[in-house]
Design a protein around this motif. Sequence first.
Motif, PDB file in Angstrom:
ATOM      1  N   GLN A  74      53.043  20.223  72.394  1.00 45.69           N
ATOM      2  CA  GLN A  74      52.182  19.672  71.560  1.00 45.69           C
ATOM      3  C   GLN A  74      51.073  18.611  72.096  1.00 45.69           C
ATOM      4  O   GLN A  74      50.058  18.678  71.930  1.00 45.69           O
ATOM      5  N   ARG A  75      51.442  17.924  72.986  1.00 41.65           N
ATOM      6  CA  ARG A  75      50.649  16.835  73.532  1.00 41.65           C
ATOM      7  C   ARG A  75      49.720  17.690  74.414  1.00 41.65           C
ATOM      8  O   ARG A  75      48.530  17.277  74.309  1.00 41.65           O
ATOM      9  N   SER A  76      50.045  18.590  75.155  1.00 38.19           N
ATOM     10  CA  SER A  76      49.050  19.343  76.122  1.00 38.19           C
ATOM     11  C   SER A  76      47.930  20.216  74.988  1.00 38.19           C
ATOM     12  O   SER A  76      46.978  19.956  75.267  1.00 38.19           O
ATOM     13  N   GLN A  77      48.429  20.653  73.887  1.00 31.80           N
ATOM     14  CA  GLN A  77      47.477  21.258  72.776  1.00 31.80           C
ATOM     15  C   GLN A  77      46.503  20.204  72.152  1.00 31.80           C
ATOM     16  O   GLN A  77      45.313  20.550  72.333  1.00 31.80           O
ATOM     17  N   LEU A  78      47.076  19.128  72.277  1.00 28.85           N
ATOM     18  CA  LEU A  78      46.144  18.124  71.563  1.00 28.85           C
ATOM     19  C   LEU A  78      45.183  17.509  72.763  1.00 28.85           C
ATOM     20  O   LEU A  78      43.943  17.553  72.343  1.00 28.85           O
ATOM     21  N   MET A  79      45.466  17.401  73.934  1.00 31.41           N
ATOM     22  CA  MET A  79      44.646  17.224  74.996  1.00 31.41           C
ATOM     23  C   MET A  79      43.687  18.249  75.067  1.00 31.41           C
ATOM     24  O   MET A  79      42.539  17.967  75.582  1.00 31.41           O
ATOM     25  N   MET A  80      44.046  19.428  75.105  1.00 32.80           N
ATOM     26  CA  MET A  80      43.038  20.471  75.209  1.00 32.80           C
ATOM     27  C   MET A  80      41.974  20.340  74.167  1.00 32.80           C
ATOM     28  O   MET A  80      40.894  20.644  74.311  1.00 32.80           O
TER      29      MET A  80
END
Length: 109
Positions: A74-80
Amino acid sequence: MSSSGSVTPKVTFDPAHPPVIEGFSPTSQRFRDESFKDKLKRKIGENPVVPLGCLATAGALSYGLYCFHRGNSQRSQLMMRTRILAQGFTVVAILGGLAVSAMKSPRPH
């Protein structure tokens, strides 16, 4: 075999003396002699927002990859998504800088 319409240059090209092109002025000698560090300082001074956008893009990408590696999807998608916004900001900053420099440059009469 010779052709009657062969093209031969009237003047040979000399790299030491570039051709004169109407409406084009080559870079001044001052900019040719500057080092990479001097050029970087000058470019950052001309448009300081672009390096900030580049740093924001790199930071979001790095942190997103770190989160992906750690399994926090979830955090990875937000950062992308944040990286995409930062890239858009950088492109707008570049275009804005070009527009400002075009308005500042003297126009020939």
